[in-house]
Write a protein that holds these residues in place. Structure first.
Motif, PDB file in Angstrom:
ATOM      1  N   HIS B  21       0.828  -1.188   0.000  1.00  0.00           N
ATOM      2  CA  HIS B  21       0.000   0.000   0.000  1.00  0.00           C
ATOM      3  C   HIS B  21       0.873   1.252   0.000  1.00  0.00           C
ATOM      4  O   HIS B  21       0.647   2.206  -0.761  1.00  0.00           O
ATOM      5  N   GLU B  25       1.088   3.978  -3.004  1.00  0.00           N
ATOM      6  CA  GLU B  25       0.832   5.391  -2.688  1.00  0.00           C
ATOM      7  C   GLU B  25       1.973   6.264  -3.201  1.00  0.00           C
ATOM      8  O   GLU B  25       1.748   7.363  -3.719  1.00  0.00           O
ATOM      9  N   ILE B 100      -4.762  12.660  -5.086  1.00  0.00           N
ATOM     10  CA  ILE B 100      -5.053  11.233  -5.240  1.00  0.00           C
ATOM     11  C   ILE B 100      -5.185  10.639  -3.843  1.00  0.00           C
ATOM     12  O   ILE B 100      -4.226  10.639  -3.077  1.00  0.00           O
ATOM     13  N   THR B 101      -6.367  10.172  -3.515  1.00  0.00           N
ATOM     14  CA  THR B 101      -6.647   9.746  -2.136  1.00  0.00           C
ATOM     15  C   THR B 101      -7.346   8.389  -2.109  1.00  0.00           C
ATOM     16  O   THR B 101      -7.776   7.885  -3.131  1.00  0.00           O
ATOM     17  N   ASN B 102      -7.459   7.849  -0.884  1.00  0.00           N
ATOM     18  CA  ASN B 102      -8.271   6.657  -0.645  1.00  0.00           C
ATOM     19  C   ASN B 102      -7.914   5.497  -1.561  1.00  0.00           C
ATOM     20  O   ASN B 102      -8.777   4.828  -2.125  1.00  0.00           O
ATOM     21  N   LEU B 103      -6.633   5.256  -1.658  1.00  0.00           N
ATOM     22  CA  LEU B 103      -6.113   4.091  -2.386  1.00  0.00           C
ATOM     23  C   LEU B 103      -6.677   2.803  -1.812  1.00  0.00           C
ATOM     24  O   LEU B 103      -6.748   2.637  -0.598  1.00  0.00           O
ATOM     25  N   ARG B 104      -7.079   1.916  -2.695  1.00  0.00           N
ATOM     26  CA  ARG B 104      -7.511   0.575  -2.272  1.00  0.00           C
ATOM     27  C   ARG B 104      -6.808  -0.479  -3.128  1.00  0.00           C
ATOM     28  O   ARG B 104      -6.893  -0.437  -4.348  1.00  0.00           O
ATOM     29  N   GLU B 116      -7.188   0.802  -6.939  1.00  0.00           N
ATOM     30  CA  GLU B 116      -7.945   1.977  -7.368  1.00  0.00           C
ATOM     31  C   GLU B 116      -7.737   3.096  -6.367  1.00  0.00           C
ATOM     32  O   GLU B 116      -7.291   2.867  -5.239  1.00  0.00           O
ATOM     33  N   ALA B 117      -8.033   4.320  -6.791  1.00  0.00           N
ATOM     34  CA  ALA B 117      -7.889   5.475  -5.903  1.00  0.00           C
ATOM     35  C   ALA B 117      -8.745   6.597  -6.453  1.00  0.00           C
ATOM     36  O   ALA B 117      -8.965   6.675  -7.674  1.00  0.00           O
ATOM     37  N   ASN B 118      -9.241   7.433  -5.581  1.00  0.00           N
ATOM     38  CA  ASN B 118      -9.988   8.603  -6.039  1.00  0.00           C
ATOM     39  C   ASN B 118      -9.033   9.702  -6.478  1.00  0.00           C
ATOM     40  O   ASN B 118      -7.919   9.822  -5.963  1.00  0.00           O
TER      41      ASN B 118
END
Lengths: 171, 171, 171
Positions: B21, B25, B100-104, B116-118
């Motif tokens: 992760h 990131e 770029i936030t909330n990486l999954r 994925e990420a927002n």
């Protein structure tokens, strides 16, 4: 490297906090993704049965006033809410997107974790440019349940006094 | 601390996922920084040779429609694209900035990582306030190559139906 | 899992960098929260005594021009600044919120850490919707002092040429 200057006990505590931080971030990202994908039927399962989910203007939160844009006192009430959201959003299509950043673990010693994070919510409607719905922060009490983290309490405190019209769906 | 309640095997898996992760990131942050600094010549090197880079409206993505704002089927096509971007942006100066936030991490077991990420993209033009260009998410297939992570495939799925005029540069 | 393919030395370096990354993110989140909560009296304590805090337009930063929206050469000057901010914001209430994302550690080998991160600042005024104040990035020199990280230098480089009217408070 500066990080190695820590004594072992402090390093272990940091490592443990770091792992917790990672897992709460994942919970927040799952939360964002479920709402952004409008998979509302999965939303209640982010909460334990006996929970509190509220969306309140910052002013009311600071003054301790009870009025809330959304107020759910149990997982059952959250289910009702998302059912309503499902019905309403079909009438007026828009895409919402959450940006949840700057997570802070406030307390992690006991049965539950207290955490907060900033949130920016934007929406895109057909033939309109993307615009901000609200900014604010989450204030959470999180518990571990069956090996995963769930919300015992999530307050979404938003900065505006105006009620955004799109506050039909959970935030 | 709650994090210590995990069995050792689960903790090891979490630690490994956590590291992954962290590295993805970093890839996303490098990506954002290269574009925000307009160091377009470095952009293709974030991809492997045999890659896919597409920027598509969410509606088309959901319906499986082929039309894309940007469609590059190889690193060579990406190079052509950024050359065009370099020429165009000189004509109309603006500063872009990616959040770029909330990486999954969706899948990490095999040869490639799916994640994925927002993303929120804002722009600032001379004598104008900063405004949102688009919101959306990245859908990625990432591989390890020579000790670093690179994109095998990056889809940027944006929420609007309108084509932002600034979509000359990669997003 | 791909993360396990790393040789042990590289893995240890990654782990150490990862921990550092985590701690700098926490510093940034504390920074955001202190400003968003208007706890200005705590703001100077994020800096060492002999520090530099500047808020500059990107154009000036790139050209090396000295003009800054905010320029503080010591913790004392930062204290003066936040005192002024406290007075001013009482006259015109607004809520600011920081989104600090995509942290990148640029250098971490020596006495100080060099890092950067993107920032989006939004504001909400009474009876107005939330709007973007500025986008930009932080460029930092961070040192460890008494077991915590503090800013030796923080530049906030913002993308606009226009001076946002709300730049009374620190950013």
């Amino acid at each position: 490297m500066l990080a190695e200057a820590q004594p072992p006990a402090a390093a272990a505590a940091t490592s443990s906090l770091q792992q917790l931080h990672f897992e709460i971030e994942r919970l927040n990202s799952d939360y964002a993704r479920i709402l952004d994908d409008e998979r509302f039927e999965e939303f209640p399962d982010l909460f334990v049965d006996d929970c509190l989910y509220r969306v309140v203007p910052r002013e009311n939160h600071l003054l301790g006033l009870p009025i809330a844009a959304i107020h759910c006192e149990s997982k059952g009430m959250i289910k009702d809410r998302v059912y309503a959201a499902r019905e309403s959003t079909m009438a007026e299509p828009r895409t919402l997107r959450h940006f949840i950043t700057n997570l802070r673990i406030l307390e992690a010693g006991g049965e539950e974790i207290r955490a907060e994070a900033n949130v920016l919510l934007v929406q895109t409607m057909i033939n309109r440019m993307t615009e901000i719905v609200l900014s604010g922060f989450y204030l959470d009490r999180i518990v571990r349940s069956d090996g995963r983290f769930l919300f015992k309490e999530r307050l979404c405190v938003y900065d505006s006094l105006l009620l955004p019209t799109s506050l039909i769906a959970p935030v």
